[in-house]
Design an enzyme around this catalytic site. Structure first.
Site, mmCIF file in Angstrom:
data_model
loop_
_atom_site.group_PDB
_atom_site.id
_atom_site.type_symbol
_atom_site.label_atom_id
_atom_site.label_comp_id
_atom_site.label_asym_id
_atom_site.label_seq_id
_atom_site.Cartn_x
_atom_site.Cartn_y
_atom_site.Cartn_z
ATOM 1 N N GLU A 123 -0.879 -9.027 -0.747
ATOM 2 C CA GLU A 123 -2.317 -9.210 -0.484
ATOM 3 C C GLU A 123 -3.133 -9.133 -1.775
ATOM 4 O O GLU A 123 -4.080 -9.895 -1.970
ATOM 5 C CB GLU A 123 -2.777 -8.160 0.537
ATOM 6 C CG GLU A 123 -2.159 -8.431 1.913
ATOM 7 C CD GLU A 123 -2.308 -7.277 2.888
ATOM 8 O OE1 GLU A 123 -1.953 -6.139 2.515
ATOM 9 O OE2 GLU A 123 -2.768 -7.504 4.016
ATOM 10 N N ALA A 127 0.869 -1.171 0.000
ATOM 11 C CA ALA A 127 0.000 0.000 0.000
ATOM 12 C C ALA A 127 0.908 1.223 0.000
ATOM 13 O O ALA A 127 2.072 1.137 0.415
ATOM 14 C CB ALA A 127 -0.884 -0.013 1.236
ATOM 15 N N GLU A 164 4.574 -5.172 7.144
ATOM 16 C CA GLU A 164 3.885 -4.091 7.861
ATOM 17 C C GLU A 164 4.405 -3.899 9.280
ATOM 18 O O GLU A 164 4.423 -2.796 9.807
ATOM 19 C CB GLU A 164 2.369 -4.355 7.892
ATOM 20 C CG GLU A 164 1.674 -4.193 6.549
ATOM 21 C CD GLU A 164 1.664 -5.453 5.691
ATOM 22 O OE1 GLU A 164 2.441 -6.397 5.974
ATOM 23 O OE2 GLU A 164 0.885 -5.487 4.709
ATOM 24 N N GLY A 220 0.532 -4.836 0.844
ATOM 25 C CA GLY A 220 -0.660 -4.837 -0.005
ATOM 26 C C GLY A 220 -0.420 -5.495 -1.356
ATOM 27 O O GLY A 220 -1.350 -5.995 -1.987
#
Ligand code: CO8
Length: 257
Positions: free
Chosen positions: A111, A65, A131, A108
C-alpha cells in the site's frame, strides 16, 4: 530531526528515504509513519529537492503494517485514534515520489508503494495483500488502489487469497512501471528521480496533480482540470525557456528546478 526507523539522505536534487527496521522486515509502525511524514515534509519544503525515492532493503521493501503493534488494539482505540489515517497526509505530498521495491512489499508495504507516484521493481520484488490471512482486510488503501491499478479480477484474487505477485506479473498487470535486475534497482530509481528533478518543478508538480486527478473525477472534469493547468503554464518562465530551447536546438535551462 534524528530518525531511528528510516535513513534520510540528499543526493543532488533527489531526496532518498530508506526504511530501516531490518529486524522487522521494515514493518510500518506509528514511529515509521511519523518519521516518513517528517522527512517528506522537509523535502517538500526544500526548494532544492525535485523528487523523492522511497526504498527498503534487498529482502523487504516493507512486510506490512506492524502486526505486533496493532494486534491488541480494540475497536474503540483504533476508531478514536483514527488508526493509520496519517497515511492520508503522506499521499498529499506534492513532489513526485518513486517507490524502489526489492523483496517483500506486503500489506501496508504494498500500500505504501502504491501511495507513491510510480513503482520501479527489482526482479526480486513480491507484492501482496495478505491481510485476509490475519483475519482482516487491507487498511491503508489496498482494496481501493490495487483495484484501480490492476483491475477487479487481480485485486480480488490477491486480496481474497492473500497470494503474492512476482515482479513480472506486477509489471504485466500495471502495478509497476518497470522491472530491473535487483543489482540495478537503486541506480535506475535514482536516475529516474534525477531526471524528473531536472525538469521545471512547477511543471512536474502540476503534471503529478493532473494525473492523480484522473482517479478522482469524470473524464470531462479531468480534461477541464488538465486544460486549466495547461493554460496556466504559459505564465511560467520555464515554459518560455523550454520552448525557446527547443526552437534554438539547445538544452533547456529551467529556472525553477
Ligand atoms: N509486522 C511485524 N513484524 C513483522 C512483520 C509485520 N508485518 N513482518 C515480519 N515481521 C517480523 C517477524 O515477526 C520476524 O520477527 P522475529 O525475528 O522477532 O520473529 C522478522 O520480521 C522476520 O520475519 P520472518 O522470520 O517471518 O521472515 P521470513 O523470511 O520467514 O518471512 C514474510 C517473510 C513472508 C514476509 C513474513 O515475515 C510475513 O509473512 N510477514 C507478515 C506479512 C503480512 O501479513 N503483512 C500484512 C500485515 S497487515 C497490514 O499490513 C495491514 C495494513 C493496514 C492496517 C491499517 C489499519 C487501519
Amino acid at each position: 530531526m534524528a530518525y531511528e526507523t528510516i535513513i534520510v539522505e540528499t543526493r543532488g536534487k533527489v531526496g532518498l528515504i530508506t526504511l530501516n527496521r531490518p529486524k522487522a522486515l521494515n514493518a510500518l509502525n506509528t514511529q515509521v509513519l511519523g518519521e516518513l511524514l517528517a522527512a517528506t515534509a522537509a523535502f517538500e519544503a526544500d526548494h532544492g529537492i525535485g523528487a523523492i525515492v522511497i526504498t527498503g532493503s534487498e529482502k523487504a521493501f516493507a512486510a506490512g503494517a506492524d502486526i505486533k503493534e496493532m494486534q491488541a488494539k480494540t475497536y474503540v482505540e483504533a476508531y478514536l485514534e483514527d488508526f493509520f489515517s496519517g497515511w492520508e497526509a503522506f499521499t498529499r505530498n506534492r513532489k513526485p515520489m518513486i517507490a524502489a521495491v526489492a523483496g517483500y512489499a506486503l500489506g501496508g508495504g504494498c500500500e505504501l508503494a502504491m501511495m507513491c507516484d510510480f513503482i520501479i521493481a527489482a526482479d526480486s520484488a513480491k507484492f501482496g495483500q495478505p491481510e485476509i490471512t490475519l483475519g482482516v482486510i487491507p487498511g491503508m488503501g489496498g482494496s481501493q488502489r490495487l483495484t484501480r491499478f490492476v483491475g477487479k479480477a487481480k485485486a480480488m484474487d490477491m486480496c481474497l487469497t492473500g497470494r503474492m505477485m512476482d515482479a513480472a506479473e506486477a509489471e504485466r498487470s500495471g502495478l509497476v512501471s518497470r522491472v530491473v535486475p535487483a543489482a540495478d534497482l537503486m541506480e535506475e530509481a535514482m536516475k529516474a528521480a534525477a531526471k524528473i528533478a531536472d525538469f521545471s518543478l512547477p511543471a512536474v508538480m502540476m503534471c503529478k496533480e493532473a494525473v492523480n486527478r484522473s482517479y478522482e473525477v469524470t473524464l470531462s472534469e479531468g480534461l477541464r482540470f488538465e486544460r486549466r493547468l495547461f493554460h496556466s503554464m504559459f505564465s511560467l518562465e520555464d515554459q518560455k525557456e523550454g520552448m525557446a530551447a527547443f526552437a534554438e536546438k539547445r538544452t533547456a535551462n529551467f529556472r525553477n528546478r
